[in-house]
Design a protein around this motif. Structure first.
Motif, PDB file in Angstrom:
ATOM      1  N   ASN A  11       0.907  -1.299  -0.024  1.00  0.00           N
ATOM      2  CA  ASN A  11      -0.018  -0.089  -0.015  1.00  0.00           C
ATOM      3  C   ASN A  11       0.890   1.326  -0.015  1.00  0.00           C
ATOM      4  OD1 ASN A  11      -2.270  -1.589  -0.005  1.00  0.00           O
ATOM      5  ND2 ASN A  11      -2.736  -1.574   2.066  1.00  0.00           N
ATOM      6  N   LEU A  12       2.218   1.194   0.100  1.00  0.00           N
ATOM      7  CA  LEU A  12       3.080   2.362   0.001  1.00  0.00           C
ATOM      8  C   LEU A  12       3.753   2.215  -1.138  1.00  0.00           C
ATOM      9  CD1 LEU A  12       4.085   4.922   1.265  1.00  0.00           C
ATOM     10  CD2 LEU A  12       5.598   3.412   2.726  1.00  0.00           C
ATOM     11  N   ASN A  13       4.437   0.998  -1.432  1.00  0.00           N
ATOM     12  CA  ASN A  13       5.533   0.828  -2.380  1.00  0.00           C
ATOM     13  C   ASN A  13       4.812   1.323  -3.917  1.00  0.00           C
ATOM     14  OD1 ASN A  13       4.320  -1.390  -3.403  1.00  0.00           O
ATOM     15  ND2 ASN A  13       5.875  -2.568  -2.969  1.00  0.00           N
ATOM     16  N   GLN A  14       3.709   1.352  -4.144  1.00  0.00           N
ATOM     17  CA  GLN A  14       3.110   1.827  -5.207  1.00  0.00           C
ATOM     18  C   GLN A  14       3.392   3.275  -5.601  1.00  0.00           C
ATOM     19  OE1 GLN A  14      -1.171   1.783  -5.296  1.00  0.00           O
ATOM     20  NE2 GLN A  14      -1.202   2.064  -2.998  1.00  0.00           N
ATOM     21  N   TYR A  15       3.823   4.082  -4.737  1.00  0.00           N
ATOM     22  CA  TYR A  15       3.810   5.495  -5.089  1.00  0.00           C
ATOM     23  C   TYR A  15       5.393   5.850  -5.321  1.00  0.00           C
ATOM     24  CZ  TYR A  15      -0.617   5.953  -2.830  1.00  0.00           C
ATOM     25  OH  TYR A  15      -2.152   5.859  -2.454  1.00  0.00           O
ATOM     26  N   THR A  72       5.162   1.698  15.829  1.00  0.00           N
ATOM     27  CA  THR A  72       4.055   2.628  15.061  1.00  0.00           C
ATOM     28  C   THR A  72       5.108   3.561  14.309  1.00  0.00           C
ATOM     29  OG1 THR A  72       2.555   2.159  16.601  1.00  0.00           O
ATOM     30  CG2 THR A  72       2.005   4.082  15.460  1.00  0.00           C
ATOM     31  N   ILE A  73       4.604   3.843  12.949  1.00  0.00           N
ATOM     32  CA  ILE A  73       5.330   4.620  12.234  1.00  0.00           C
ATOM     33  C   ILE A  73       4.481   5.602  11.551  1.00  0.00           C
ATOM     34  CG2 ILE A  73       7.022   5.131  10.427  1.00  0.00           C
ATOM     35  CD1 ILE A  73       8.024   2.200  11.022  1.00  0.00           C
ATOM     36  N   THR A  74       4.764   7.031  11.678  1.00  0.00           N
ATOM     37  CA  THR A  74       3.728   7.896  10.817  1.00  0.00           C
ATOM     38  C   THR A  74       4.874   8.540   9.780  1.00  0.00           C
ATOM     39  OG1 THR A  74       2.722   8.741  12.752  1.00  0.00           O
ATOM     40  CG2 THR A  74       2.684  10.191  10.830  1.00  0.00           C
ATOM     41  N   ILE A  75       4.347   8.625   8.333  1.00  0.00           N
ATOM     42  CA  ILE A  75       4.942   8.861   7.019  1.00  0.00           C
ATOM     43  C   ILE A  75       4.468   9.825   6.548  1.00  0.00           C
ATOM     44  CG2 ILE A  75       6.442   6.532   7.080  1.00  0.00           C
ATOM     45  CD1 ILE A  75       3.772   7.127   4.412  1.00  0.00           C
ATOM     46  N   SER A  76       5.166  10.600   5.560  1.00  0.00           N
ATOM     47  CA  SER A  76       4.652  11.459   4.580  1.00  0.00           C
ATOM     48  C   SER A  76       5.466  11.424   3.591  1.00  0.00           C
ATOM     49  CB  SER A  76       4.787  12.960   5.234  1.00  0.00           C
ATOM     50  OG  SER A  76       4.470  13.863   4.091  1.00  0.00           O
ATOM     51  N   TYR A  77       4.855  11.459   2.171  1.00  0.00           N
ATOM     52  CA  TYR A  77       5.662  11.161   0.821  1.00  0.00           C
ATOM     53  C   TYR A  77       5.041  12.462   0.070  1.00  0.00           C
ATOM     54  CZ  TYR A  77       7.958   9.112  -2.776  1.00  0.00           C
ATOM     55  OH  TYR A  77       8.962   8.854  -3.969  1.00  0.00           O
ATOM     56  N   GLU A  78       5.301  13.541   0.235  1.00  0.00           N
ATOM     57  CA  GLU A  78       4.689  14.691  -0.433  1.00  0.00           C
ATOM     58  C   GLU A  78       4.586  14.752  -1.872  1.00  0.00           C
ATOM     59  OE1 GLU A  78       6.388  18.979   1.051  1.00  0.00           O
ATOM     60  OE2 GLU A  78       6.983  17.572   2.665  1.00  0.00           O
ATOM     61  N   ILE A  79       5.509  14.024  -2.644  1.00  0.00           N
ATOM     62  CA  ILE A  79       5.595  14.192  -4.149  1.00  0.00           C
ATOM     63  C   ILE A  79       4.381  13.499  -4.534  1.00  0.00           C
ATOM     64  CG2 ILE A  79       7.012  12.165  -4.642  1.00  0.00           C
ATOM     65  CD1 ILE A  79       8.217  14.091  -6.712  1.00  0.00           C
ATOM     66  N   GLU A  80       3.785  12.506  -3.507  1.00  0.00           N
ATOM     67  CA  GLU A  80       2.570  11.807  -4.074  1.00  0.00           C
ATOM     68  C   GLU A  80       1.465  12.159  -3.484  1.00  0.00           C
ATOM     69  OE1 GLU A  80       2.058   9.683  -6.613  1.00  0.00           O
ATOM     70  OE2 GLU A  80       4.260   9.732  -7.577  1.00  0.00           O
ATOM     71  N   LYS A 101      -2.874   2.787   7.354  1.00  0.00           N
ATOM     72  CA  LYS A 101      -3.879   3.628   7.152  1.00  0.00           C
ATOM     73  C   LYS A 101      -2.878   4.773   6.113  1.00  0.00           C
ATOM     74  CE  LYS A 101      -6.406   3.403  11.407  1.00  0.00           C
ATOM     75  NZ  LYS A 101      -6.659   3.759  12.686  1.00  0.00           N
ATOM     76  N   ILE A 102      -2.820   4.396   5.070  1.00  0.00           N
ATOM     77  CA  ILE A 102      -2.262   5.235   3.974  1.00  0.00           C
ATOM     78  C   ILE A 102      -3.302   5.819   3.017  1.00  0.00           C
ATOM     79  CG2 ILE A 102      -0.580   5.294   2.180  1.00  0.00           C
ATOM     80  CD1 ILE A 102       0.717   2.611   3.530  1.00  0.00           C
ATOM     81  N   SER A 103      -3.168   7.147   2.875  1.00  0.00           N
ATOM     82  CA  SER A 103      -4.203   7.896   2.108  1.00  0.00           C
ATOM     83  C   SER A 103      -3.455   8.968   1.458  1.00  0.00           C
ATOM     84  CB  SER A 103      -5.351   8.512   2.830  1.00  0.00           C
ATOM     85  OG  SER A 103      -5.089   9.495   3.916  1.00  0.00           O
ATOM     86  N   GLU A 104      -4.094   9.329   0.427  1.00  0.00           N
ATOM     87  CA  GLU A 104      -3.722  10.626  -0.565  1.00  0.00           C
ATOM     88  C   GLU A 104      -4.700  11.877   0.072  1.00  0.00           C
ATOM     89  OE1 GLU A 104      -3.710  10.020  -4.888  1.00  0.00           O
ATOM     90  OE2 GLU A 104      -3.458   7.593  -4.349  1.00  0.00           O
ATOM     91  N   ILE A 105      -3.699  12.748   0.193  1.00  0.00           N
ATOM     92  CA  ILE A 105      -4.108  13.964   0.789  1.00  0.00           C
ATOM     93  C   ILE A 105      -4.477  15.027  -0.357  1.00  0.00           C
ATOM     94  CG2 ILE A 105      -3.530  13.762   2.953  1.00  0.00           C
ATOM     95  CD1 ILE A 105      -1.147  15.249   2.363  1.00  0.00           C
TER      96      ILE A 105
END
Length: 105
Positions: A11-15, A72-80, A101-105
């Motif tokens: 659910n994360l590596n697709q980005y 527990t880890i909180t992440i952000s990947y701004e480019i996506e 819980k990964i979502s596009e914002i």
């Protein structure tokens, strides 16, 4: 091993697409000399803020908490435009993502 599990999580590596993965975390104090590969490319790791527009393509680890045998880890990947939380647990002596819980914002 935790970082590799996160990078390989479906659910994360697709980005990441075909980008070279770059990781930033002030909190973790990850040693940049750690040699990680993702899709046969070296992973760039830094603990220092990079002051450029390209900093958006870093996977930012915003928080990292260990409690008992869970992380527990909180992440952000701004480019996506992605934010998320992942929980990992030891399963048969290996770290595995047990919730995300990964979502596009």
């Amino acid at each position: 091993m935790i970082l590799i599990e996160i990078l390989n999580h479906k659910n994360l590596n697709q980005y990441f697409h075909n980008r070279q993965v770059k990781i930033y975390s002030e909190e973790l104090n990850i040693k940049p000399e750690i040699k990680l590969l993702y899709q046969n490319k070296p992973v760039i790791i830094t603990n220092e803020m990079v002051k450029s527009i390209s900093f958006k393509d870093y996977l930012k680890i915003k928080s990292f908490n260990i409690h008992n045998r869970k992380v527990t880890i909180t992440i952000s990947y701004e480019i996506e435009g992605v934010d998320g939380n992942l929980t990992l647990a030891k399963v048969n002596n290996k770290w595995k993502v047990v919730t995300d819980k990964i979502s596009e914002i």
